[in-house]
Design a protein around this motif. Structure first.
Motif, PDB file in Angstrom:
ATOM      1  N   THR A 124      -5.437  55.157  34.093  1.00 34.58           N
ATOM      2  CA  THR A 124      -5.371  56.545  34.807  1.00 34.58           C
ATOM      3  C   THR A 124      -5.112  56.381  36.310  1.00 34.58           C
ATOM      4  OG1 THR A 124      -6.710  57.986  33.300  1.00 34.58           O
ATOM      5  CG2 THR A 124      -6.374  58.675  35.283  1.00 34.58           C
ATOM      6  N   VAL A 125      -4.102  56.849  36.557  1.00 30.85           N
ATOM      7  CA  VAL A 125      -3.598  56.672  38.191  1.00 30.85           C
ATOM      8  C   VAL A 125      -3.595  57.932  38.731  1.00 30.85           C
ATOM      9  CG1 VAL A 125      -1.786  55.838  39.515  1.00 30.85           C
ATOM     10  CG2 VAL A 125      -2.060  54.751  37.359  1.00 30.85           C
ATOM     11  N   ALA A 126      -4.456  57.966  39.891  1.00 31.76           N
ATOM     12  CA  ALA A 126      -4.366  59.146  40.730  1.00 31.76           C
ATOM     13  C   ALA A 126      -3.316  58.759  41.992  1.00 31.76           C
ATOM     14  CB  ALA A 126      -5.695  59.489  41.250  1.00 31.76           C
ATOM     15  N   LEU A 127      -2.430  59.696  41.784  1.00 35.43           N
ATOM     16  CA  LEU A 127      -1.310  59.515  43.198  1.00 35.43           C
ATOM     17  C   LEU A 127      -1.535  60.732  44.012  1.00 35.43           C
ATOM     18  CD1 LEU A 127       2.167  59.740  41.263  1.00 35.43           C
ATOM     19  CD2 LEU A 127       1.114  57.824  42.685  1.00 35.43           C
ATOM     20  N   VAL A 128      -1.986  60.341  45.203  1.00 35.65           N
ATOM     21  CA  VAL A 128      -2.235  61.128  46.183  1.00 35.65           C
ATOM     22  C   VAL A 128      -1.314  61.312  47.333  1.00 35.65           C
ATOM     23  CG1 VAL A 128      -4.198  61.732  47.879  1.00 35.65           C
ATOM     24  CG2 VAL A 128      -4.755  60.686  45.848  1.00 35.65           C
ATOM     25  N   ASP A 129      -0.934  62.723  47.725  1.00 32.93           N
ATOM     26  CA  ASP A 129      -0.066  62.789  49.075  1.00 32.93           C
ATOM     27  C   ASP A 129      -0.474  63.960  49.609  1.00 32.93           C
ATOM     28  OD1 ASP A 129       1.772  62.753  51.054  1.00 32.93           O
ATOM     29  OD2 ASP A 129       3.271  61.999  49.931  1.00 32.93           O
TER      30      ASP A 129
ATOM     31  N   GLU B  14       6.447  67.748  52.903  1.00 34.99           N
ATOM     32  CA  GLU B  14       7.527  67.900  53.512  1.00 34.99           C
ATOM     33  C   GLU B  14       8.354  66.627  53.601  1.00 34.99           C
ATOM     34  OE1 GLU B  14       5.739  66.250  57.831  1.00 34.99           O
ATOM     35  OE2 GLU B  14       5.344  68.462  57.122  1.00 34.99           O
ATOM     36  N   GLY B  15       9.789  66.845  53.782  1.00 40.94           N
ATOM     37  CA  GLY B  15      10.806  65.797  53.738  1.00 40.94           C
ATOM     38  C   GLY B  15      10.628  65.042  52.509  1.00 40.94           C
ATOM     39  N   HIS B  16      10.508  63.701  52.306  1.00 38.70           N
ATOM     40  CA  HIS B  16      10.790  62.972  51.316  1.00 38.70           C
ATOM     41  C   HIS B  16       9.767  62.905  50.415  1.00 38.70           C
ATOM     42  CE1 HIS B  16       8.707  60.118  54.097  1.00 38.70           C
ATOM     43  NE2 HIS B  16       8.278  59.669  52.934  1.00 38.70           N
ATOM     44  N   HIS B  17       8.412  63.487  50.861  1.00 36.43           N
ATOM     45  CA  HIS B  17       6.963  63.370  50.203  1.00 36.43           C
ATOM     46  C   HIS B  17       7.088  63.927  48.810  1.00 36.43           C
ATOM     47  CE1 HIS B  17       4.686  61.386  53.412  1.00 36.43           C
ATOM     48  NE2 HIS B  17       5.685  62.229  54.023  1.00 36.43           N
TER      49      HIS B  17
ATOM     50  N   TRP C   5      -8.999  60.514  52.809  1.00 33.57           N
ATOM     51  CA  TRP C   5      -9.801  59.872  51.648  1.00 33.57           C
ATOM     52  C   TRP C   5     -10.737  61.009  51.407  1.00 33.57           C
ATOM     53  CZ3 TRP C   5      -9.433  55.846  48.765  1.00 33.57           C
ATOM     54  CH2 TRP C   5      -8.502  54.926  49.012  1.00 33.57           C
ATOM     55  N   LYS C   6     -11.370  61.483  52.200  1.00 30.17           N
ATOM     56  CA  LYS C   6     -12.162  62.664  51.997  1.00 30.17           C
ATOM     57  C   LYS C   6     -11.416  64.035  51.096  1.00 30.17           C
ATOM     58  CE  LYS C   6     -15.806  65.349  53.883  1.00 30.17           C
ATOM     59  NZ  LYS C   6     -16.479  66.041  55.296  1.00 30.17           N
ATOM     60  N   ALA C   7     -10.400  64.208  51.431  1.00 30.13           N
ATOM     61  CA  ALA C   7      -9.613  65.303  50.574  1.00 30.13           C
ATOM     62  C   ALA C   7      -9.300  64.624  49.339  1.00 30.13           C
ATOM     63  CB  ALA C   7      -8.395  65.756  51.166  1.00 30.13           C
ATOM     64  N   ALA C   8      -9.011  63.352  49.118  1.00 29.45           N
ATOM     65  CA  ALA C   8      -8.554  62.886  47.753  1.00 29.45           C
ATOM     66  C   ALA C   8      -9.902  62.542  47.237  1.00 29.45           C
ATOM     67  CB  ALA C   8      -8.147  61.249  47.991  1.00 29.45           C
TER      68      ALA C   8
ATOM     69  N   PHE D  55      -2.077  56.038  47.306  1.00 25.21           N
ATOM     70  CA  PHE D  55      -1.528  57.080  48.260  1.00 25.21           C
ATOM     71  C   PHE D  55       0.051  57.005  48.422  1.00 25.21           C
ATOM     72  CE2 PHE D  55      -5.930  57.430  49.355  1.00 25.21           C
ATOM     73  CZ  PHE D  55      -6.151  58.757  49.888  1.00 25.21           C
ATOM     74  N   ALA D  56       0.709  57.908  48.119  1.00 23.48           N
ATOM     75  CA  ALA D  56       1.954  57.828  48.273  1.00 23.48           C
ATOM     76  C   ALA D  56       2.679  57.677  49.481  1.00 23.48           C
ATOM     77  CB  ALA D  56       2.841  58.883  47.307  1.00 23.48           C
TER      78      ALA D  56
END
Length: 110
Positions: free
Chosen positions: A3-8, A12-15, A86-89, A109-110
């Motif tokens: 299981t991979v958690a992707l966090v961004d 905006e833009g390329h995100h 990190w706290k939000a993640a 973190f992307a």
């Protein structure tokens, strides 16, 4: 299955494009994917259109955008931003864990 958690925390833009590309690649490699981003509705719609057959293996949750620190020292500003990310993640991952039982093997973190 990992299981991979992707966090961004930015949307905006390329995100959004990068987050979708990473999610697609990880899912295609047989991983379960947790997406934590400011626009979980758009991500869920994208999943529904592009990966409906994998809906049980990929899901998005909203994490809050944060206001940029106004501390005048760049190094301190960077530390504050990193801590907030990190706290939000951590909060988002905890919410996802409670909802699905998925615990990430890796957080990216992307």
């Amino acid at each position: 299955m990992k299981t991979v958690a992707l966090v961004d925390p930015l949307w905006e833009g390329h995100h959004p494009a990068y987050l979708k590309l990473f999610a697609k690649t990880l899912l295609g490699l047989g991983n379960r994917v947790m997406i934590l981003c400011p626009n979980s509705v758009e991500m869920e719609n994208w999943i529904e259109v592009n990966w409906p057959e994998h809906k049980g293996y990929i899901k998005a949750w909203k994490i809050a955008d944060f206001a940029e620190s106004r501390v005048p020292v760049a190094a301190v500003r960077s530390i504050i931003s990193t801590f907030r990310n990190w706290k939000a993640a951590a909060r988002g991952i905890q919410e996802a864990l409670l909802e699905t039982g998925w615990a990430p093997d890796i957080v990216f973190f992307a």
